[in-house]
Write a protein that holds these residues in place. Sequence first.
Motif, PDB file in Angstrom:
ATOM      1  N   ASN A 125       0.836  -1.192   0.000  1.00 61.99           N
ATOM      2  CA  ASN A 125       0.000   0.000   0.000  1.00 61.99           C
ATOM      3  C   ASN A 125       0.876   1.250   0.000  1.00 61.99           C
ATOM      4  O   ASN A 125       2.096   1.191   0.181  1.00 61.99           O
ATOM      5  CB  ASN A 125      -0.953  -0.006   1.202  1.00 61.99           C
ATOM      6  CG  ASN A 125      -0.222   0.039   2.530  1.00 61.99           C
ATOM      7  OD1 ASN A 125       0.978  -0.202   2.600  1.00 61.99           O
ATOM      8  ND2 ASN A 125      -0.949   0.336   3.588  1.00 61.99           N
ATOM      9  N   THR A 157     -10.476  -4.730   3.350  1.00 66.64           N
ATOM     10  CA  THR A 157      -9.694  -5.463   4.344  1.00 66.64           C
ATOM     11  C   THR A 157     -10.172  -5.211   5.766  1.00 66.64           C
ATOM     12  O   THR A 157      -9.941  -6.034   6.648  1.00 66.64           O
ATOM     13  CB  THR A 157      -8.204  -5.072   4.232  1.00 66.64           C
ATOM     14  OG1 THR A 157      -8.066  -3.657   4.453  1.00 66.64           O
ATOM     15  CG2 THR A 157      -7.672  -5.417   2.855  1.00 66.64           C
ATOM     16  N   ASN A 211      -7.453   4.357  -8.453  1.00 67.08           N
ATOM     17  CA  ASN A 211      -7.669   4.710  -7.047  1.00 67.08           C
ATOM     18  C   ASN A 211      -8.926   5.528  -6.831  1.00 67.08           C
ATOM     19  O   ASN A 211      -9.064   6.207  -5.809  1.00 67.08           O
ATOM     20  CB  ASN A 211      -6.451   5.451  -6.467  1.00 67.08           C
ATOM     21  CG  ASN A 211      -5.156   4.705  -6.689  1.00 67.08           C
ATOM     22  OD1 ASN A 211      -4.257   5.180  -7.363  1.00 67.08           O
ATOM     23  ND2 ASN A 211      -5.066   3.509  -6.142  1.00 67.08           N
ATOM     24  N   TRP A 241      -3.498  -2.425  -4.644  1.00 63.37           N
ATOM     25  CA  TRP A 241      -4.250  -1.669  -3.644  1.00 63.37           C
ATOM     26  C   TRP A 241      -5.065  -0.584  -4.347  1.00 63.37           C
ATOM     27  O   TRP A 241      -4.531   0.217  -5.110  1.00 63.37           O
ATOM     28  CB  TRP A 241      -3.318  -1.046  -2.618  1.00 63.37           C
ATOM     29  CG  TRP A 241      -2.771  -2.038  -1.640  1.00 63.37           C
ATOM     30  CD1 TRP A 241      -1.657  -2.816  -1.798  1.00 63.37           C
ATOM     31  CD2 TRP A 241      -3.316  -2.375  -0.360  1.00 63.37           C
ATOM     32  NE1 TRP A 241      -1.470  -3.613  -0.702  1.00 63.37           N
ATOM     33  CE2 TRP A 241      -2.468  -3.359   0.215  1.00 63.37           C
ATOM     34  CE3 TRP A 241      -4.423  -1.940   0.367  1.00 63.37           C
ATOM     35  CZ2 TRP A 241      -2.700  -3.917   1.460  1.00 63.37           C
ATOM     36  CZ3 TRP A 241      -4.652  -2.490   1.618  1.00 63.37           C
ATOM     37  CH2 TRP A 241      -3.801  -3.464   2.154  1.00 63.37           C
ATOM     38  N   VAL A 294      -3.408 -10.231   3.966  1.00 63.03           N
ATOM     39  CA  VAL A 294      -2.786  -8.938   4.258  1.00 63.03           C
ATOM     40  C   VAL A 294      -1.881  -9.113   5.464  1.00 63.03           C
ATOM     41  O   VAL A 294      -2.310  -9.620   6.505  1.00 63.03           O
ATOM     42  CB  VAL A 294      -3.840  -7.854   4.522  1.00 63.03           C
ATOM     43  CG1 VAL A 294      -3.170  -6.538   4.878  1.00 63.03           C
ATOM     44  CG2 VAL A 294      -4.737  -7.672   3.302  1.00 63.03           C
ATOM     45  N   VAL A 299      -8.488  -3.633  -1.555  1.00 60.54           N
ATOM     46  CA  VAL A 299      -7.610  -4.322  -2.489  1.00 60.54           C
ATOM     47  C   VAL A 299      -8.437  -4.804  -3.675  1.00 60.54           C
ATOM     48  O   VAL A 299      -9.542  -5.330  -3.503  1.00 60.54           O
ATOM     49  CB  VAL A 299      -6.916  -5.525  -1.808  1.00 60.54           C
ATOM     50  CG1 VAL A 299      -6.125  -6.341  -2.816  1.00 60.54           C
ATOM     51  CG2 VAL A 299      -6.009  -5.043  -0.690  1.00 60.54           C
ATOM     52  N   GLU A 344      -6.173   2.777   0.798  1.00 62.13           N
ATOM     53  CA  GLU A 344      -5.465   2.295   1.977  1.00 62.13           C
ATOM     54  C   GLU A 344      -6.132   1.094   2.641  1.00 62.13           C
ATOM     55  O   GLU A 344      -5.501   0.369   3.399  1.00 62.13           O
ATOM     56  CB  GLU A 344      -5.330   3.430   2.996  1.00 62.13           C
ATOM     57  CG  GLU A 344      -4.247   4.430   2.655  1.00 62.13           C
ATOM     58  CD  GLU A 344      -2.872   3.797   2.592  1.00 62.13           C
ATOM     59  OE1 GLU A 344      -2.503   3.062   3.530  1.00 62.13           O
ATOM     60  OE2 GLU A 344      -2.173   4.016   1.589  1.00 62.13           O
ATOM     61  N   ALA A 393      -0.267  -6.913   0.488  1.00 65.09           N
ATOM     62  CA  ALA A 393      -1.259  -7.934   0.178  1.00 65.09           C
ATOM     63  C   ALA A 393      -0.607  -9.051  -0.616  1.00 65.09           C
ATOM     64  O   ALA A 393       0.273  -8.812  -1.450  1.00 65.09           O
ATOM     65  CB  ALA A 393      -2.420  -7.334  -0.615  1.00 65.09           C
TER      66      ALA A 393
END
Length: 406
Positions: A235, A300, A324, A280, A253, A286, A283, A242
Motif C-alpha cells: 500500500n 480489508t 484509485n 491496492w 494482508v 484491495v 489504503e 497484500a
Amino acid sequence: MCTCKTLHNFIINDNTIWRNICRRGLVIQNPLNSEADSKPWYERCKISHNWRKGIYLNKVILHHDTLYMPWLEFHESKNLLLSLGSDLCCFSTNQRGLPDCRRTLWALEVPTVKRYDVRTNDISRFVIRDNIIVCGNRDGCIAIYLFNTPTRRPLLLCHKDDCHHSGQVEVTAVEGIKTTSSLCVVTGSQKSSELCMWSWHFTDDENLYEEQNMNCRRKYIKLGRDVGVRCLATNSSKGKFAVGLTGYNRPLVLDYNTCNLLTPFDKAWRGKVAIRDIQWHDESTVTYVTHSGMLYLWDTRANNVVYSAMDTFQSSLYCVRTDNNNVLLAGTSEYSRCVLFDKRRQGRHVQMYYTQKKSSPIYSLAFSSSTLIAAADRSMAFLDFNVNPATVRRRDYSHIFEFVKR
C-alpha cells in the motif's frame, strides 16, 4: 457552442457545466502521476466519453518474433520499462505521451543462473519503488538496481540466487519497501507456501551505495499448506502488503513491521483457483483478478467483498490496474482484450478494447487519463483516447455482450 466562437469558448471554459456532467459519468483519473490533472474539465469529459464509447486510435508500437510473457511499468507517465525475456528495456515518450520504441534509452540483461530443468531465465515480474528496481526471475533469483536517473542505465546493487527451496522454484512475485536507512524486498513463488523477506541497512554517501551482498538478513514467513504466492502489492503508506495466492481465492494482508496476518485465513475459500494479479485500490481496499475470470474489490477492514464482476467471455484475467477512484481495468487471456469496469456498476463491464488484431493474452497493462498501453506475447499496443469523436470510428462493445438469466 455551434452558434459563434464567443459562446463556444465561453462554454468550453466554464468548468461548472462540465464538472457536473463528469460527476454523472465515469472520469478516468491518472494513477501514474501523483500530480493533479491539469486538463480543463471539458477535455476530461471528452476523453472520458471516448473511454466509455470505445473511441480511440490504436497502434502497435513494438513487435518481436519471440514469445514472451512481458511485464511493463509506466514510470511517472514519462518512461516505459518493459521486460523481454531476461532483458529490461527503457523507452522515452514524446509530447503526446506515446512511447518511442524505435530506440531504447538503455537496456540491460539481469544476472542469470543456469538451471538444468525446463525453466527459463526470463524476468517474471519487476517493481519500481522510489529509486529502486527489484526484478524476480524464473531461475529462482532476484536482482536489485539503483534507479536514480531514468535516462541512465541502473546500477546493480545486489543479486541473490536460490531464493526459495535452494533455487529449485521460480520467483513469481516481488515487492520492495524502501525507507531512509533500509530496504526490504519480499519474494514469493507459486510453488512455495512461504514468503522471504530480505533486509538491508545501507548508507548514502554522496549518492554512492555500499555493497550489500554480505550483510543481508533473510526471514521466512509460513503462510499455510498447499498454497503458493502468485503476486504481491504494497500500500501507499508502506505499512501493509497484500499477498495473492494459488489455491486460495482471497488475498492475505500482512503487517510489514510485525509480519503478522491482519486477515484471517479462511479455509472455506480454498479451491482450485489462483489470484493472477493484485493491487491496492486505496489504503483499506484491495482489487484483484483470478484465473476463473473474476474481478473483486475487497475491503480489508470488514473482510468482505464490496464489488465483484465476471469477464463477459468468462476468460481468465491476467492483470488489473486501478485509478484509485472508480476505474478498474483488467487484461484478459484471449484476443488481446482489455475490459473497463466501474466499481459503482455491479456485475457488468463499461467497455472492452481489442488492442491488437492477433489473439494473445494481455500479460500487463498501464494507463493514464488519456492513454492505455497493453503488452501481449509478441507485441505492445498503445491506445490514444484524446481524439476527436467526430473523426474516429467508434468501437462500442458496452451493450452487445450481457448475461441473460433464464
